[in-house]
Enzyme design. Structure first.
Site, PDB file in Angstrom:
ATOM      1  CE  LYS A   1       5.330   8.792  -9.086  1.00  0.00           C
ATOM      2  NZ  LYS A   1       4.731   7.689  -8.271  1.00  0.00           N
TER       3      LYS A   1
ATOM      4  NE  ARG B   1       4.310   3.829 -13.288  1.00  0.00           N
ATOM      5  CZ  ARG B   1       3.653   4.685 -12.820  1.00  0.00           C
ATOM      6  NH1 ARG B   1       3.699   6.025 -13.522  1.00  0.00           N
ATOM      7  NH2 ARG B   1       2.899   4.843 -11.673  1.00  0.00           N
TER       8      ARG B   1
ATOM      9  NE  ARG C   1      -3.916   9.494  -5.441  1.00  0.00           N
ATOM     10  CZ  ARG C   1      -2.693   9.009  -5.939  1.00  0.00           C
ATOM     11  NH1 ARG C   1      -1.712   9.579  -6.085  1.00  0.00           N
ATOM     12  NH2 ARG C   1      -2.829   7.685  -6.342  1.00  0.00           N
TER      13      ARG C   1
ATOM     14  NE  ARG D   1      -5.184   7.869  -9.653  1.00  0.00           N
ATOM     15  CZ  ARG D   1      -3.797   7.803  -9.736  1.00  0.00           C
ATOM     16  NH1 ARG D   1      -3.026   8.904  -9.626  1.00  0.00           N
ATOM     17  NH2 ARG D   1      -2.950   6.479  -9.885  1.00  0.00           N
TER      18      ARG D   1
ATOM     19  NE  ARG E   1      -1.767   2.864  -8.682  1.00  0.00           N
ATOM     20  CZ  ARG E   1      -2.547   3.737  -7.772  1.00  0.00           C
ATOM     21  NH1 ARG E   1      -3.682   3.640  -7.329  1.00  0.00           N
ATOM     22  NH2 ARG E   1      -2.021   4.909  -7.505  1.00  0.00           N
TER      23      ARG E   1
HETATM   24  P1  ADP Z   1       0.733   6.140  -9.347  1.00  0.00           P
HETATM   25  O1  ADP Z   1      -0.182   6.714  -8.026  1.00  0.00           O
HETATM   26  O2  ADP Z   1       0.547   4.441  -9.259  1.00  0.00           O
HETATM   27  O3  ADP Z   1       2.086   6.442  -9.495  1.00  0.00           O
HETATM   28  P2  ADP Z   1       0.021   7.473 -12.037  1.00  0.00           P
HETATM   29  O4  ADP Z   1      -1.111   8.263 -11.696  1.00  0.00           O
HETATM   30  O5  ADP Z   1       1.583   7.771 -12.262  1.00  0.00           O
HETATM   31  O6  ADP Z   1       0.044   6.455 -10.637  1.00  0.00           O
HETATM   32  O7  ADP Z   1      -0.324   6.251 -13.247  1.00  0.00           O
HETATM   33  C1  ADP Z   1      -1.546   5.818 -13.098  1.00  0.00           C
HETATM   34  C2  ADP Z   1      -1.398   4.523 -14.294  1.00  0.00           C
HETATM   35  O8  ADP Z   1      -1.463   5.001 -15.640  1.00  0.00           O
HETATM   36  C3  ADP Z   1      -0.488   3.301 -13.882  1.00  0.00           C
HETATM   37  O9  ADP Z   1      -0.795   2.630 -13.144  1.00  0.00           O
HETATM   38  C4  ADP Z   1      -0.257   2.851 -15.141  1.00  0.00           C
HETATM   39  O10 ADP Z   1      -1.227   1.873 -15.549  1.00  0.00           O
HETATM   40  C5  ADP Z   1      -0.351   4.129 -16.305  1.00  0.00           C
HETATM   41  N1  ADP Z   1       1.127   4.580 -16.437  1.00  0.00           N
HETATM   42  C6  ADP Z   1       1.529   5.795 -15.957  1.00  0.00           C
HETATM   43  N2  ADP Z   1       2.738   6.222 -16.378  1.00  0.00           N
HETATM   44  C7  ADP Z   1       3.068   5.103 -17.020  1.00  0.00           C
HETATM   45  C8  ADP Z   1       4.193   4.484 -17.553  1.00  0.00           C
HETATM   46  N3  ADP Z   1       5.402   5.413 -17.614  1.00  0.00           N
HETATM   47  N4  ADP Z   1       4.347   3.266 -18.068  1.00  0.00           N
HETATM   48  C9  ADP Z   1       3.110   2.444 -18.163  1.00  0.00           C
HETATM   49  N5  ADP Z   1       2.134   2.852 -17.633  1.00  0.00           N
HETATM   50  C10 ADP Z   1       1.915   4.298 -16.995  1.00  0.00           C
END
Ligand code: ADP
Length: 290
Positions: free
Chosen positions: A76, A153, A187, A231, A242
């Protein structure tokens, strides 16, 4: 979710209530967090629509309001950031906002860090407050439109967003399951410039049902090589969690937008060289730099 239950009131039943009560108020006053509870997402979003863009993009002025959905590791961030440069709209990744916010010290940060590092979602109220703050900052800089990555989300977040702004398009990126875990584990991020790289070389043999899939590594330039970090939530156990949470909490969001005829499904055929031109075609866009 024990931490979130201690820190936040549960979401109220109607979207209006959730948004207007803006639960983050108790969070910021008790934690000393820098979040500003007075910033209004609706106000920020409508101002964004009015403001004009100074970007040189050929798509300038089209005011895209797009959302990227997709499992962890699908890419994404990569495609949202490319589209953001092409369309001249900001790429707003809530995961980045969360990591930025959690890099500060304090009790709230460490409790929320626990959630993130275990692959759980942070509470809706917290994420909405962060997003509002980011939109407000964008509004002050004259930003126009956005590509959201990682938000919404949950269905609650989608309902809130739908209630305050008009999303034109939701791109649902898909990638074969076998590749997702490998991509998260491979990553790497440059701790200095923030560049995103991937050391995984994915080569999935084809069979009767699907063709071979090859995704070469995306290696960093020499000056980033010694500064790469991983990360904290990109471990095998946490990535699996996740993915589980995505299927449970975020897949219903796909359905939410499908019903509203806003969802574009896009299956990534391979790495960037193969996928980017196809994505552009699917979006009826042209990249003048290609
Ligand atoms: P991913 O690679 O899992 O898509 P992100 O970098 O988008 O990871 O998000 C990392 C973390 O930040 C998520 O696992 C969550 O804990 C938190 N997070 C990000 N966006 C949201 C959201 N819209 N609602 C709730 N938690 C979020």
């Amino acid at each position: 979710m024990a931490v979130s239950h201690r820190l936040f009131r549960p979401a109220t039943s109607t979207v209006k209530n959730i948004f207007s009560s803006y639960l983050i108020r108790s969070l910021s006053s008790s934690s000393g967090s820098s979040l500003d509870p007075e910033i209004d997402l609706k106000e920020a979003a409508s101002q964004l629509e009015k403001s004009s863009s100074s970007s040189p993009s050929p798509y300038k002025g089209r005011n895209f309001h797009w959302v990227f959905l997709g499992c962890p590791g699908v890419g994404k961030g990569t495609y949202a950031s490319r589209l953001s440069s092409l369309l001249g709209v900001p790429h707003i990744a809530t995961g980045d906002l969360v990591r930025e916010e959690l890099s500060s010290s304090g009790l709230l940060s460490s409790q929320l860090k626990e959630l993130v590092n275990h692959g759980k979602l942070v509470p809706d109220e917290f994420i909405i407050s962060l997003l509002s703050k980011r939109l407000q900052a964008g509004k002050e800089k004259g930003e126009s439109g956005y590509i959201l990555d990682g938000f919404p989300r949950t269905v609650t977040q989608a309902e809130i967003l739908e209630g305050v702004t008009n999303i034109d398009l939701v791109i649902n990126l898909k990638l074969r399951e076998e590749a997702l875990l490998a991509k998260c584990l491979g990553r790497r991020i440059c701790s200095e410039c923030g560049g995103n790289y991937n050391v995984a070389c994915i080569d999935i043999k084809g069979d009767d049902h699907s063709p071979r899939m090859y995704m070469p590594p995306l290696l960093p330039p020499p000056n980033c090589e010694s500064k790469l970090i991983t990360r904290a939530d990109d471990t095998e156990e946490v990535v699996k969690e996740r993915l589980r949470i995505y299927n449970k909490m975020t897949q219903p969001v796909e359905e939410f937008y499908r019903k509203r005829e806003k969802l574009l499904e896009f299956e990534l055929p391979g790495g960037i060289p193969e996928s980017w031109p196809r994505l552009l075609r699917a979006l009826h866009l042209e990249d003048p730099l290609r």
